[in-house]
Design an enzyme around this catalytic site. Structure first.
Site, short mmCIF file in Angstrom:
data_model
loop_
_atom_site.label_atom_id
_atom_site.label_comp_id
_atom_site.label_asym_id
_atom_site.label_seq_id
_atom_site.Cartn_x
_atom_site.Cartn_y
_atom_site.Cartn_z
N GLU A 265 -0.84 -3.37 11.90
CA GLU A 265 0.72 -3.11 11.28
C GLU A 265 -0.25 -2.46 10.31
O GLU A 265 -0.73 -3.28 9.37
CB GLU A 265 1.09 -4.15 10.71
N CYS A 302 4.84 -2.31 2.88
CA CYS A 302 4.69 -1.45 4.17
C CYS A 302 5.99 -0.21 4.03
O CYS A 302 5.67 0.46 5.09
CB CYS A 302 4.19 -2.05 5.44
N1 LIG Z 1 0.91 -1.21 4.57
C1 LIG Z 1 0.79 -2.81 4.29
O1 LIG Z 1 1.26 -3.48 5.25
C2 LIG Z 1 -0.26 -2.85 3.21
C3 LIG Z 1 -1.60 -2.02 3.11
N2 LIG Z 1 -2.61 -2.90 2.43
C4 LIG Z 1 -3.96 -1.95 2.01
O2 LIG Z 1 -5.08 -2.54 2.61
C5 LIG Z 1 -5.53 -2.36 1.04
C6 LIG Z 1 -6.17 -3.48 0.37
O3 LIG Z 1 -5.22 -4.76 1.07
P1 LIG Z 1 -5.78 -6.44 1.52
O4 LIG Z 1 -4.69 -7.32 1.85
O5 LIG Z 1 -7.25 -7.03 1.33
O6 LIG Z 1 -5.69 -6.36 2.82
P2 LIG Z 1 -7.87 -5.84 4.17
O7 LIG Z 1 -7.44 -4.55 5.40
O8 LIG Z 1 -8.69 -4.76 3.47
O9 LIG Z 1 -7.63 -7.15 4.52
C7 LIG Z 1 -6.79 -7.82 5.72
C8 LIG Z 1 -7.70 -8.71 5.89
O10 LIG Z 1 -8.25 -8.27 6.48
C9 LIG Z 1 -9.22 -8.71 6.47
N3 LIG Z 1 -10.30 -7.19 6.73
C10 LIG Z 1 -10.35 -6.00 6.88
N4 LIG Z 1 -11.78 -5.47 6.40
C11 LIG Z 1 -11.88 -6.31 7.75
C12 LIG Z 1 -13.08 -6.17 8.67
N5 LIG Z 1 -14.09 -4.30 8.61
N6 LIG Z 1 -13.53 -6.89 9.31
C13 LIG Z 1 -13.11 -8.07 9.50
N7 LIG Z 1 -12.29 -8.15 8.20
C14 LIG Z 1 -11.47 -7.02 8.00
C15 LIG Z 1 -9.82 -9.01 4.97
O11 LIG Z 1 -10.77 -10.22 5.70
P3 LIG Z 1 -11.79 -10.34 4.61
O12 LIG Z 1 -11.18 -11.24 2.70
O13 LIG Z 1 -13.02 -10.18 4.62
O14 LIG Z 1 -11.81 -8.72 3.35
C16 LIG Z 1 -8.67 -9.92 4.82
O15 LIG Z 1 -8.30 -10.77 5.99
C17 LIG Z 1 -4.16 -2.49 0.00
O16 LIG Z 1 -4.73 -1.61 -1.35
C18 LIG Z 1 -3.66 -1.82 0.59
O17 LIG Z 1 -3.73 0.36 1.01
C19 LIG Z 1 -2.23 -3.90 1.37
C20 LIG Z 1 -1.32 -4.43 2.29
C21 LIG Z 1 -0.73 -4.71 3.48
O1 LIG Z 2 10.13 -4.68 4.09
C1 LIG Z 2 9.95 -5.75 4.59
O2 LIG Z 2 10.78 -7.34 4.11
C2 LIG Z 2 8.68 -6.33 4.98
C3 LIG Z 2 7.66 -5.61 4.79
C4 LIG Z 2 6.36 -5.67 5.95
O3 LIG Z 2 5.68 -6.08 6.55
C5 LIG Z 2 4.92 -5.49 4.57
O4 LIG Z 2 4.90 -5.32 3.15
O5 LIG Z 2 3.74 -5.57 5.30
#
Ligand SMILES: NC(=O)C1=CN([C@@H]2O[C@H](COP(=O)(O)OP(=O)(O)OC[C@H]3O[C@@H](n4cnc5c(N)ncnc54)[C@H](OP(=O)(O)O)[C@@H]3O)[C@@H](O)[C@H]2O)C=CC1
Ligand SMILES: O=C(O)CCC(=O)C(=O)O
Length: 526
Positions: A265, A302
């Site tokens: 997601e 999200c």
């Molecule tokens: N749409 C959504 O629901 C969300 C979006 N985000 C977006 O993500 C950005 C960063 O947030 P974050 O939560 O850290 O998300 P990331 O996607 O950067 O990281 C999430 C997890 O995936 C791992 N990971 C990321 N990239 C890789 C890779 N290339 N290879 C292997 N493992 C990887 C990370 O490990 P590691 O610790 O090694 O980096 C971490 O455990 C936010 O600024 C936002 O833009 C974040 C949360 C939710």
């Molecule tokens: O809106 C929610 O309750 C869930 C949102 C979600 O899945 C996320 O932010 O990653």
């Protein structure tokens, strides 16, 4: 419960030796104790070997035993008590009420999956009895059930340190399906992860399950997640996070000698359609409610309402006045990590710097580290259609209002949108005909279409879809919230003319488990 900074591999706790890290309190910028050790290839190897060794036994646990396991995990999480909430607050900057609510959601979804496991219809047993006298050819005895896919790698999400993390929806649904889980904990909340991980580890032991049913790994770089997804014993991946991270893991999974499904997601801007009659009748109320949804949890959902589509005119001016007033008075709030905060600031700066976009309002000024000021922008439908970069998710409380000349232009913009988790309609009775024209487009674009609500806050229930076409997710055929999520981790197996005593119980004559089954096409408990 003491947090040690160790990984949990099967029944053991083990300090990683590949680098060190500490959680950071985003509200103060201070590093928190203890120091965590990052894992490496040997730790991935050990966790995956244990998971594989546990798989055949765990996937055939009785429905009651597996349901009781999920309920024990839930109870153990509650039994951690306030230590869990205070640690999660310190690691995430999220307030107590939000985290207590999230704990309730986490425990609730584990218990809901326990009910699903007990009820058993997820097995989807089908029996087409043999037809030896059929002409011109007899039919064999053909039976089908669903079995667990194999060990699942789960990536904890930063923005829901409980409900989308170590014991979150991906883990609950994988366990429900009978899959061992290896979690790659998020570096933003390792202490919260360890506490929850220990609750699961204790449940595995007290329920008499093989130790490899659960492991929790930490890392100091991308290597550990990459190695986990590449491991041949991992058969599926659950991920919530950035588009870049999700795409990287999809690539690793696709390049394996045996490619595997990745349920990622990633990115969604969740369009909200303010239909003309609704806008005319309640522009001010909509403006306030929009800002409440946008700024909830510092906008770190999200499902955050990232764009609004509206027909231009005096009613829109009323909406904008109410929304800018509410947003202008909204306090800056702490974001989850310095990195997420920096990404928000740069996304807002990029929008502000676009010649096609006008700033409408900012929230109150920041008063501490890692705080974000909400931001509200506007552009025209024409400009939005001309610049695909205006569709990029800005993770946090930022939203772009698109002024459309008419409802046809709203539909044209909707047609150009990428895949979304949600599409929201604010509508009155007089908007019905226009909405009927929009719905086929929204069905193609989004996983969930909602009327007269706001997209933030996902109900965990049987009918929920928290998914959608790319890039909202990597696989639009599934959901990561709600009981249908179990399907991601199951696959059908067919048994043709297999002797009765070798059949799984769910497919035996007499229906010993009392399951709903489709026998010769008829659904029943026979
Ligand atoms: N749409 C959504 O629901 C969300 C979006 N985000 C977006 O993500 C950005 C960063 O947030 P974050 O939560 O850290 O998300 P990331 O996607 O950067 O990281 C999430 C997890 O995936 C791992 N990971 C990321 N990239 C890789 C890779 N290339 N290879 C292997 N493992 C990887 C990370 O490990 P590691 O610790 O090694 O980096 C971490 O455990 C936010 O600024 C936002 O833009 C974040 C949360 C939710
Ligand atoms: O809106 C929610 O309750 C869930 C949102 C979600 O899945 C996320 O932010 O990653």
């Amino acid at each position: 419960m003491t947090i040690t900074g160790e990984m949990l591999i099967g029944a053991t706790a083990h300090r990683g030796s590949q680098g060190e890290f500490r959680a950071v309190d985003p509200a103060t910028g201070e590093a928190l104790d203890p120091v965590f050790g990052g894992g490496g290839a040997a730790d991935v190897e050990r966790a995956c070997a244990l998971a594989w060794a546990a798989f055949d036994s765990f996937r055939e646990t009785g429905l009651e035993q597996r349901a009781a396991f999920l309920e024990t995990v839930a109870q153990n999480i509650l039994d951690i008590g306030d230590d869990l909430i205070t640690r999660a607050m310190a690691e995430s900057g999220l307030p107590r009420a939000r985290l207590e609510g999230e704990r309730g959601r986490t425990v609730g979804q584990l218990r809901l999956f326990a009910q699903v496991v007990r009820e058993g219809s997820w097995v989807e047993a089908r029996i087409d009895p043999a037809l030896p006298a059929r002409t011109p050819l007899p039919r064999a005895d053909i039976r089908q059930r669903h079995i667990a896919l194999g060990p699942v790698a789960v990536f904890g999400a930063s923005n829901f340190p409980l409900a989308f993390s170590v014991a979150g929806g991906d883990t609950a649904s994988a366990f429900a399906a009978g899959c061992p889980v290896v979690v790659k904990g998020h570096g933003a909340h390792p202490g919260t992860s360890e506490l929850v991980g220990r609750a699961i580890q204790a449940a595995v032991a007290s329920c008499g399950l093989p130790e490899g049913v659960f492991s929790l790994l930490f890392g100091t770089g991308n290597e550990i997640g990459t190695a986990l997804v590449a491991d041949p014993r991992i058969k599926a991946v659950g991920f919530t996070g950035s588009r870049r991270g999700g795409l990287a893991l999809m690539e690793v999974a696709a390049k394996r000698p045996e490619p595997i499904p990745v349920y990622a997601e990633m990115s969604s801007i969740n369009p909200v359609f303010l239909m003309p009659a609704a806008l005319a009748s309640r522009a001010e109320a909509l403006g306030k409610a929009f800002v409440a949804s946008l700024t909830m949890g510092a906008g770190q959902f999200c499902t955050n309402p990232g764009i609004l589509l509206v027909v231009d005119g005096p009613d829109l001016d009323r909406f904008v006045a109410a929304a800018t007033e509410a947003l202008g008075g909204s306090a800056a709030s702490t974001m989850l990590t310095p990195g997420i905060h920096a990404a928000f600031d740069s996304g807002v700066a990029k929008l502000a710097g676009s010649g096609a976009v006008t700033m409408l309002a900012r929230g109150l000024a920041c008063s501490g580290p890692n705080q974000a000021q909400a931001a509200f922008f506007t552009t025209t439908a024409e400009a939005f259609l001309a610049d695909p970069e205006l569709q990029e998710e800005v993770f946090g409380a930022a939203s772009l209002l698109i002024r459309c000349p008419d409802v046809a232009a709203m539909t044209a913009v909707a047609e150009k949108l990428e895949g979304q988790l949600t599409a929201t309609l604010q509508m009155d009775a007089a908007d019905r005909a226009a909405v009927a024209g929009l719905i086929p487009t929204l069905e193609r674009k989004a996983g969930r279409i909602l009327a007269n609500g706001w997209p933030t806050g996902v109900e965990v229930c049987h009918a929920m879809v928290h998914g959608g076409p790319f890039p909202a997710t990597s696989d639009p055929r599934s959901t990561s919230v709600g009981t249908l999520a179990i399907r991601r981790f199951l696959r059908p197996v067919c048994y043709q003319d297999i002797p009765a005593d070798l059949l799984p119980e769910s497919l035996r004559d007499g229906n010993p488990l009392g399951l709903w089954r489709r026998v010769d096409g008829e659904l029943g408990r026979g």
